[in-house]
Design an enzyme around this catalytic site. Sequence first.
Site, PDB file in Angstrom:
ATOM      1  CB  ILE A  14      -1.004  -0.007   1.173  1.00 29.92           C
ATOM      2  CG1 ILE A  14      -2.138   0.973   0.895  1.00 29.92           C
ATOM      3  CG2 ILE A  14      -0.344   0.295   2.512  1.00 29.92           C
ATOM      4  CD1 ILE A  14      -2.947   0.679  -0.335  1.00 29.92           C
ATOM      5  CB  SER A  36      10.993  -0.222   5.106  1.00 32.31           C
ATOM      6  OG  SER A  36       9.900  -1.081   4.944  1.00 32.31           O
ATOM      7  NE  ARG A  37      10.484  -5.820   9.039  1.00 29.55           N
ATOM      8  CZ  ARG A  37       9.700  -6.875   9.081  1.00 29.55           C
ATOM      9  NH1 ARG A  37       9.656  -7.610  10.181  1.00 29.55           N
ATOM     10  NH2 ARG A  37       8.951  -7.229   8.055  1.00 29.55           N
ATOM     11  CE  LYS A  90      -7.872  -1.795   6.126  1.00 32.47           C
ATOM     12  NZ  LYS A  90      -7.546  -2.850   5.119  1.00 32.47           N
ATOM     13  CG  ASP A 168      -6.443  -6.334   5.749  1.00 31.15           C
ATOM     14  OD1 ASP A 168      -5.866  -5.531   6.500  1.00 31.15           O
ATOM     15  OD2 ASP A 168      -6.357  -6.272   4.494  1.00 31.15           O
TER      16      ASP A 168
HETATM   17  P1  NAP Z   1       2.637  -5.410   3.103  1.00 31.79           P
HETATM   18  O1  NAP Z   1       2.682  -5.444   1.604  1.00 31.79           O
HETATM   19  O2  NAP Z   1       2.938  -6.647   3.866  1.00 31.79           O
HETATM   20  O3  NAP Z   1       3.594  -4.211   3.521  1.00 31.79           O
HETATM   21  C1  NAP Z   1       3.804  -3.814   4.857  1.00 31.79           C
HETATM   22  C2  NAP Z   1       5.311  -3.598   5.054  1.00 31.79           C
HETATM   23  O4  NAP Z   1       5.522  -3.352   6.435  1.00 31.79           O
HETATM   24  C3  NAP Z   1       6.125  -4.840   4.714  1.00 31.79           C
HETATM   25  O5  NAP Z   1       6.532  -4.852   3.358  1.00 31.79           O
HETATM   26  C4  NAP Z   1       7.292  -4.748   5.667  1.00 31.79           C
HETATM   27  O6  NAP Z   1       8.393  -4.029   5.069  1.00 31.79           O
HETATM   28  C5  NAP Z   1       6.756  -3.971   6.841  1.00 31.79           C
HETATM   29  N1  NAP Z   1       6.498  -4.931   7.914  1.00 31.79           N
HETATM   30  C6  NAP Z   1       5.893  -6.138   7.827  1.00 31.79           C
HETATM   31  N2  NAP Z   1       5.862  -6.752   9.024  1.00 31.79           N
HETATM   32  C7  NAP Z   1       6.495  -5.928   9.877  1.00 31.79           C
HETATM   33  C8  NAP Z   1       6.805  -6.000  11.250  1.00 31.79           C
HETATM   34  N3  NAP Z   1       6.463  -7.056  11.996  1.00 31.79           N
HETATM   35  N4  NAP Z   1       7.454  -4.982  11.806  1.00 31.79           N
HETATM   36  C9  NAP Z   1       7.801  -3.902  11.078  1.00 31.79           C
HETATM   37  N5  NAP Z   1       7.520  -3.783   9.754  1.00 31.79           N
HETATM   38  C10 NAP Z   1       6.881  -4.776   9.169  1.00 31.79           C
HETATM   39  O7  NAP Z   1       1.187  -4.937   3.612  1.00 31.79           O
HETATM   40  P2  NAP Z   1       0.216  -3.873   2.918  1.00 31.79           P
HETATM   41  O8  NAP Z   1      -0.724  -4.578   1.995  1.00 31.79           O
HETATM   42  O9  NAP Z   1       0.999  -2.728   2.393  1.00 31.79           O
HETATM   43  O10 NAP Z   1      -0.668  -3.473   4.186  1.00 31.79           O
HETATM   44  C11 NAP Z   1      -0.176  -2.669   5.221  1.00 31.79           C
HETATM   45  C12 NAP Z   1      -1.347  -1.992   5.894  1.00 31.79           C
HETATM   46  O11 NAP Z   1      -2.048  -1.239   4.904  1.00 31.79           O
HETATM   47  C13 NAP Z   1      -2.365  -2.995   6.488  1.00 31.79           C
HETATM   48  O12 NAP Z   1      -2.883  -2.511   7.689  1.00 31.79           O
HETATM   49  C14 NAP Z   1      -3.463  -3.042   5.421  1.00 31.79           C
HETATM   50  O13 NAP Z   1      -4.736  -3.336   5.969  1.00 31.79           O
HETATM   51  C15 NAP Z   1      -3.418  -1.620   4.874  1.00 31.79           C
HETATM   52  N6  NAP Z   1      -3.924  -1.507   3.501  1.00 31.79           N
HETATM   53  C16 NAP Z   1      -3.516  -2.376   2.516  1.00 31.79           C
HETATM   54  C17 NAP Z   1      -4.087  -2.277   1.244  1.00 31.79           C
HETATM   55  C18 NAP Z   1      -3.674  -3.173   0.101  1.00 31.79           C
HETATM   56  O14 NAP Z   1      -4.312  -3.126  -0.974  1.00 31.79           O
HETATM   57  N7  NAP Z   1      -2.639  -3.989   0.221  1.00 31.79           N
HETATM   58  C19 NAP Z   1      -5.047  -1.305   0.980  1.00 31.79           C
HETATM   59  C20 NAP Z   1      -5.372  -0.407   1.977  1.00 31.79           C
HETATM   60  C21 NAP Z   1      -4.815  -0.526   3.236  1.00 31.79           C
HETATM   61  P3  NAP Z   1       9.893  -4.369   5.587  1.00 31.79           P
HETATM   62  O15 NAP Z   1      10.057  -5.856   5.498  1.00 31.79           O
HETATM   63  O16 NAP Z   1      10.769  -3.599   4.646  1.00 31.79           O
HETATM   64  O17 NAP Z   1       9.949  -3.883   7.002  1.00 31.79           O
END
Ligand code: NAP
Length: 308
Positions: A14, A36-37, A90, A168
């Site tokens: 996101i 970011s890690r 969110k 989610d």
């Molecule tokens: P994602 O692709 O998994 O990205 C989140 C990033 O946060 C990861 O790439 C990781 O980057 C970091 N992360 C993961 N686990 C972690 C931890 N334990 N501690 C610290 N950093 C961590 O997830 P996402 O889809 O972007 O979603 C993130 C949030 O946005 C969620 O709450 C989701 O509900 C919301 N969201 C997502 C979407 C969607 O379409 N995907 C839409 C709207 C809202 P590093 O490994 O580099 O740290």
Amino acid sequence: MKRIPIALVGIGKIARDQHLPAIAADPRFELIACASRNATVEGVRNYPTIEALLAAEPQVQAVSLCSPPQPRFAQARAALAAGKHVMLEKPPGACLSEVRALDEIACTVGRTLFASWHSRHALGVEAARTWLSTQEMRSVHVRWKEDVRRWHPGQAWIWEPGGLGVFDPGINALSIVTRILPREVALVSSTLSIPANRHMPIAADLELFDTAGVPVHVEFDWRHGPQELWEIEVRTADGTLTLSQGGNRLHIDEREVALGSVHEYPSLYSHWRDLIERRESDVDVRPLSLVADAFLLGRREIVEAFIE
Ligand code: NAP
């Protein structure tokens, strides 16, 4: 116009799909650093943790957190303690008590906390709210269904406690429902379908009523495809309102309603900047409360194991 120096934390799907383009297009913010890690963003300074970023970048005034809900509380607390305004993706937290705690901290340090609900900024939501405010409602039906393999590939956190599973995406629908319906809703029953090898549900079926007794039926399912279905239908005495495409198309019976053109994330950042200028917070936990209630009242059905 003075730009607010901002940092982005948790560079994943996101952050790249929506936050980076929305910040780049907003003349009131300037992205100067990311944490970011593993990931980095070109053209700004990058740090492995928010603690390292906060220590090295005192000029940052606002931090937008795009990490999953489980690590976000500690990150938000650190940012607020350092005197930064904070925007939460969110859901605003992995549980309700931590969001209330953050709200209190933000109030104590005099900074803006924005618990964002991007779906509330979808194009049809405010028009739907306005139309429904004068209607006699009969029933509400929410169908929020998508293919988890398409929308959440490799996201292990989503199946862990605090990751919410199918809630989610489902919480996006609940954020719209709690915005457009003229009265409060209460949950009366919930069935959670949980894969044998996972902690969180892959599907959920909820029954709610509003305070006038109007029934609200909610279906969430991650086993749906190939075309996602993100739809809310409200039957009224004068016709049926349908919000589709996640709130971005609006029909009243067969007639499509013409909508504006400011999309979800640009609108979110604009709202955050307005809040900061007014020195206000915006923390509405009602969508997360409904999810918590669904877990409290949930009848659990164990279903086929989910292997990605
Ligand atoms: P994602 O692709 O998994 O990205 C989140 C990033 O946060 C990861 O790439 C990781 O980057 C970091 N992360 C993961 N686990 C972690 C931890 N334990 N501690 C610290 N950093 C961590 O997830 P996402 O889809 O972007 O979603 C993130 C949030 O946005 C969620 O709450 C989701 O509900 C919301 N969201 C997502 C979407 C969607 O379409 N995907 C839409 C709207 C809202 P590093 O490994 O580099 O740290």
